[in-house]
Design a protein around this motif. Structure first.
Motif, mmCIF file in Angstrom:
data_model
loop_
_atom_site.group_PDB
_atom_site.id
_atom_site.type_symbol
_atom_site.label_atom_id
_atom_site.label_comp_id
_atom_site.label_asym_id
_atom_site.label_seq_id
_atom_site.Cartn_x
_atom_site.Cartn_y
_atom_site.Cartn_z
ATOM 1 N N PRO A 121 0.829 -1.199 0.000
ATOM 2 C CA PRO A 121 0.000 0.000 0.000
ATOM 3 C C PRO A 121 0.864 1.250 0.000
ATOM 4 C CG PRO A 121 -0.747 -1.590 1.637
ATOM 5 C CD PRO A 121 0.551 -2.087 1.111
ATOM 6 N N ARG A 122 0.254 2.364 -0.331
ATOM 7 C CA ARG A 122 1.020 3.585 -0.530
ATOM 8 C C ARG A 122 1.837 3.998 0.697
ATOM 9 N NH1 ARG A 122 0.815 6.989 -4.553
ATOM 10 N NH2 ARG A 122 -1.022 5.908 -5.355
ATOM 11 N N PRO A 123 1.328 3.897 1.961
ATOM 12 C CA PRO A 123 2.186 4.311 3.079
ATOM 13 C C PRO A 123 3.429 3.460 3.241
ATOM 14 C CG PRO A 123 -0.116 4.212 3.735
ATOM 15 C CD PRO A 123 -0.013 3.580 2.384
ATOM 16 N N TYR A 124 3.461 2.237 2.673
ATOM 17 C CA TYR A 124 4.596 1.348 2.857
ATOM 18 C C TYR A 124 5.665 1.538 1.792
ATOM 19 C CZ TYR A 124 1.793 -1.278 6.181
ATOM 20 O OH TYR A 124 1.042 -1.653 7.234
ATOM 21 N N ARG A 125 5.342 2.153 0.683
ATOM 22 C CA ARG A 125 6.286 2.203 -0.434
ATOM 23 C C ARG A 125 7.410 3.186 -0.134
ATOM 24 N NH1 ARG A 125 2.367 2.146 -5.786
ATOM 25 N NH2 ARG A 125 1.461 0.108 -5.412
ATOM 26 N N SER A 126 8.596 2.691 -0.364
ATOM 27 C CA SER A 126 9.764 3.553 -0.173
ATOM 28 C C SER A 126 10.932 2.914 -0.875
ATOM 29 C CB SER A 126 10.064 3.718 1.318
ATOM 30 O OG SER A 126 11.252 4.433 1.485
ATOM 31 N N GLY A 127 11.611 3.648 -1.708
ATOM 32 C CA GLY A 127 12.772 3.127 -2.403
ATOM 33 C C GLY A 127 14.032 3.890 -2.054
ATOM 34 N N ARG A 128 13.982 4.652 -0.971
ATOM 35 C CA ARG A 128 15.130 5.490 -0.641
ATOM 36 C C ARG A 128 16.299 4.686 -0.134
ATOM 37 N NH1 ARG A 128 12.778 9.261 3.732
ATOM 38 N NH2 ARG A 128 12.009 7.216 4.386
ATOM 39 N N HIS A 129 16.026 3.520 0.461
ATOM 40 C CA HIS A 129 17.098 2.775 1.098
ATOM 41 C C HIS A 129 17.631 1.650 0.227
ATOM 42 C CE1 HIS A 129 16.223 4.778 4.957
ATOM 43 N NE2 HIS A 129 14.977 4.710 4.550
ATOM 44 N N GLY A 130 17.180 1.534 -0.995
ATOM 45 C CA GLY A 130 17.694 0.488 -1.875
ATOM 46 C C GLY A 130 17.380 -0.884 -1.340
ATOM 47 N N GLY A 131 18.384 -1.734 -1.245
ATOM 48 C CA GLY A 131 18.186 -3.100 -0.801
ATOM 49 C C GLY A 131 18.317 -3.281 0.696
ATOM 50 N N GLN A 132 18.400 -2.208 1.476
ATOM 51 C CA GLN A 132 18.535 -2.364 2.916
ATOM 52 C C GLN A 132 17.238 -2.901 3.489
ATOM 53 O OE1 GLN A 132 21.295 -1.973 4.493
ATOM 54 N NE2 GLN A 132 22.367 -1.296 2.671
ATOM 55 N N PRO A 133 17.267 -3.971 4.282
ATOM 56 C CA PRO A 133 16.036 -4.506 4.840
ATOM 57 C C PRO A 133 15.474 -3.576 5.893
ATOM 58 C CG PRO A 133 17.937 -5.658 5.712
ATOM 59 C CD PRO A 133 18.444 -4.738 4.653
ATOM 60 N N GLY A 134 14.235 -3.207 5.737
ATOM 61 C CA GLY A 134 13.575 -2.436 6.762
ATOM 62 C C GLY A 134 13.106 -1.061 6.382
ATOM 63 N N PRO A 135 12.992 -0.655 5.088
ATOM 64 C CA PRO A 135 12.478 0.679 4.816
ATOM 65 C C PRO A 135 10.977 0.776 4.972
ATOM 66 C CG PRO A 135 12.969 -0.438 2.769
ATOM 67 C CD PRO A 135 13.430 -1.338 3.878
ATOM 68 N N ALA A 136 10.270 -0.352 4.824
ATOM 69 C CA ALA A 136 8.818 -0.310 4.851
ATOM 70 C C ALA A 136 8.340 -0.609 6.257
ATOM 71 C CB ALA A 136 8.242 -1.331 3.868
ATOM 72 N N ARG A 137 7.797 0.406 6.906
ATOM 73 C CA ARG A 137 7.347 0.194 8.264
ATOM 74 C C ARG A 137 6.441 1.341 8.664
ATOM 75 N NH1 ARG A 137 8.795 1.691 13.408
ATOM 76 N NH2 ARG A 137 8.413 0.124 15.034
ATOM 77 N N ARG A 138 5.321 1.013 9.304
ATOM 78 C CA ARG A 138 4.459 2.029 9.854
ATOM 79 C C ARG A 138 4.915 2.400 11.253
ATOM 80 N NH1 ARG A 138 -1.304 -0.585 9.496
ATOM 81 N NH2 ARG A 138 -0.072 -2.277 10.331
ATOM 82 N N ALA A 139 4.506 3.567 11.709
ATOM 83 C CA ALA A 139 4.837 3.968 13.071
ATOM 84 C C ALA A 139 4.127 3.046 14.044
ATOM 85 C CB ALA A 139 4.413 5.427 13.293
ATOM 86 N N GLY A 140 4.880 2.340 14.850
ATOM 87 C CA GLY A 140 4.306 1.415 15.813
ATOM 88 C C GLY A 140 3.910 0.082 15.225
ATOM 89 N N GLY A 141 4.091 -0.130 13.933
ATOM 90 C CA GLY A 141 3.702 -1.376 13.301
ATOM 91 C C GLY A 141 4.875 -2.306 13.128
ATOM 92 N N PRO A 142 4.629 -3.478 12.536
ATOM 93 C CA PRO A 142 5.717 -4.445 12.372
ATOM 94 C C PRO A 142 6.689 -4.018 11.283
ATOM 95 C CG PRO A 142 3.708 -5.255 11.358
ATOM 96 C CD PRO A 142 3.343 -3.999 12.062
ATOM 97 N N ARG A 143 7.930 -4.425 11.433
ATOM 98 C CA ARG A 143 8.961 -4.147 10.438
ATOM 99 C C ARG A 143 8.964 -5.260 9.411
ATOM 100 N NH1 ARG A 143 13.587 -1.215 9.950
ATOM 101 N NH2 ARG A 143 13.286 -0.275 11.985
ATOM 102 N N ARG A 144 8.952 -4.892 8.143
ATOM 103 C CA ARG A 144 8.936 -5.867 7.063
ATOM 104 C C ARG A 144 10.352 -6.048 6.521
ATOM 105 N NH1 ARG A 144 3.503 -5.074 3.423
ATOM 106 N NH2 ARG A 144 2.008 -5.181 5.135
ATOM 107 N N LEU A 145 10.789 -7.310 6.502
ATOM 108 C CA LEU A 145 12.130 -7.648 6.054
ATOM 109 C C LEU A 145 12.045 -8.696 4.963
ATOM 110 C CD1 LEU A 145 13.737 -8.087 9.585
ATOM 111 C CD2 LEU A 145 13.880 -6.067 8.143
ATOM 112 N N PRO A 146 13.078 -8.820 4.151
ATOM 113 C CA PRO A 146 13.119 -9.958 3.217
ATOM 114 C C PRO A 146 13.122 -11.266 3.998
ATOM 115 C CG PRO A 146 14.740 -8.297 2.609
ATOM 116 C CD PRO A 146 14.196 -7.886 3.940
#
Length: 485
Positions: free
Chosen positions: A112-137
């Protein structure tokens, strides 16, 4: 009109009786309705004992009107009233309903749109909501013994013995599901072939792989015991048959053969002939043998993997660094086992288990991954098969930083298995692991609750709830309390 059992002449139906003054005397009214139920126009043919417990005005009026022409409208109104009462009723606490998510297209990540982020490239952990779970490969298990979950009922370990194929299939399935719950969506399991067992264990593992289709990707590694001399002729033929049967990787244990160099050469020859990658069990305590293996493996780069290579940690630093540079030049990948020993080497409790010098290997340019090794078998009777625990051990012993340690069980492990790269970005394979934690270090230390996504579908969910008893500290700190039920 004739009076019916003492009722006034003007009362001719139950609805008129409800509006009369006699309705206040509930017991008298119900007894009279039982005595003469058929004398009232519009009354049901038999009221019976039910009226003693269902004597509310709404019930009597509904029963009478259902016999008339207004029944459909009244029935719909009664259903709406029941729904309102059901919604107003207190409910037991249930699972939290999560908002609907966009379904990934053909196993690709569609955030979803709040999760999209390409600023960190392949670093695990750019997609995360405040207080929500961290998404990793999602993690991957590059090395696991097929003889998993084997132990005596009294808790001690037992030497492996002949097992039925259905037992091997069951243990393989249980071990794969255990690792899947921990977050590993891709596995590589080593299967011993030859001897008395023949190819039956491999066939059982392949059946387990077919049963796990859609839950996890599993690759079988055929591991013969002997490949040199007169006794090795059968092993060579059986290794070729195993590849034709469905084994995706050619493996072996050179340290157990009388001619380790000849064993490695035979494995590499069959791998080049069949077009398969190579995965060898070796302790790596002989630098000359490692140098020869690196020279022979140069033609198959980058499809050669060795491990656990714990013997490198016992060598002098200069010697180990020279061997690491030779492995890096040949493109050989090293799989370390931070959680314990390896069943393939058949060394049970002779000396304390050590892990490969990960920091030294990475400094030389060797790609290093981390596997789980044995799961509750003679080599490691307390193995858990948790990739995050393997990364935690690498970080806690100082062999790698937390970020690098997690990459050893995720992106580097997937590359070793020949799988495509995964990023928490739209368009990449939806192989994800959702955990709670502000940073990777927090994830590795306290990642109890996990959500595993494989091919765009949630395939495993692990929830951990922590509560505290009632006390002044619990109230002051607003801690979760224990349920009163």
């Amino acid at each position: 009109m004739k009076t019916l059992h003492g009722l006034p002449p003007k009362v001719k139906s139950v609805s008129q009786l409800r509006r009369s003054s006699l309705w206040n005397h509930t017991g008298t009214t119900i007894s009279r309705l039982r005595e003469a139920p058929r004398d009232l126009p519009g009354a049901p043919p038999r009221l019976g004992p039910r009226c003693a417990i269902m004597h509310t005005p709404a019930f009597e009026e509904r029963d009478v009107r259902q016999q008339s022409g207004a029944a459909p409208a009244l029935r719909a109104r009664a259903q709406r009233a029941r729904r309102r009462r059901h919604r107003a009723r207190p409910r037991r606490p249930g699972p939290v309903r999560r908002p609907a998510r966009r379904r990934p297209h053909r196993g690709r990540t569609a955030l979803p749109r709040p999760y999209r982020s390409g600023r960190h490239g392949g670093q695990p952990g750019p997609a995360r909501r405040a207080g929500g779970p961290r998404r990793l490969p999602a993690a991957a298990g590059p090395r696991r013994a097929a003889r998993a979950l084997r132990h005596r009922p009294d808790g001690g370990s037992a030497r492996p013995r002949l097992r039925r194929p259905e037992d091997v299939q069951r243990r393989t399935t249980e071990a794969a599901l255990l690792q899947l719950g921990h977050g590993a969506t891709a596995l590589r399991t080593h299967v011993r072939i030859g001897d008395v067992q023949g190819l039956r264990s491999l066939e059982a593992v392949l059946q387990a792989r077919r049963a796990l289709n859609g839950l996890a990707d599993m690759t079988a590694v055929a591991v013969p015991r002997l490949l040199t001399g007169v006794a090795g002729a059968d092993g060579l033929a059986m290794l070729r048959d195993a590849v034709k049967m469905g084994a995706g990787v050619v493996g072996g244990c050179p340290d157990l053969d009388p001619d380790p160099a000849g064993y490695a050469e035979a494995v590499l020859e069959i791998a080049a002939e069949q077009g398969c990658p190579v995965d060898l069990h070796t302790d790596g305590e002989d630098p000359a043998r490692l140098a020869r293996l690196a020279a022979m493996a140069g033609g198959l780069r980058p499809g050669v993997t060795i491990g656990p290579c714990a013997g490198l940690a016992r060598l002098p630093r200069e010697t180990a660094a020279r061997a690491a540079e030779q492995l890096a030049a040949a493109g050989v990948t090293v799989v370390s086992l931070p959680q314990g020993g390896c069943t393939g080497l058949e060394r049970y409790g002779h000396e304390p288990v050590r892990t490969a010098p990960v920091r030294l290997l990475r400094a030389a340019g060797v790609r290093v991954t981390a596997g789980s090794g044995a799961l509750r078998d003679p080599a490691n009777p307390v193995g858990r098969g948790d990739p995050l625990e393997a990364a935690y051990l690498l970080a806690s012993t100082g062999e790698a930083a937390p970020q690098t340690a997690y990459e050893a069980v995720s992106s580097a492990a997937r590359a070793t298995l020949g799988l495509p790269e995964v990023r928490v970005e739209a368009g990449f394979p939806a192989e994800l692991l959702a955990v709670r934690g502000e940073r990777i270090a927090g994830v590795l230390s306290l990642a109890y609750s996990r959500i595993v996504v494989h091919r765009g579908r949630v395939v495993a969910r692990t929830s951990a709830v922590r509560e505290y008893c009632d006390s002044a500290a619990t109230v002051a700190l607003d801690l979760p309390r224990q349920s009163q039920r």
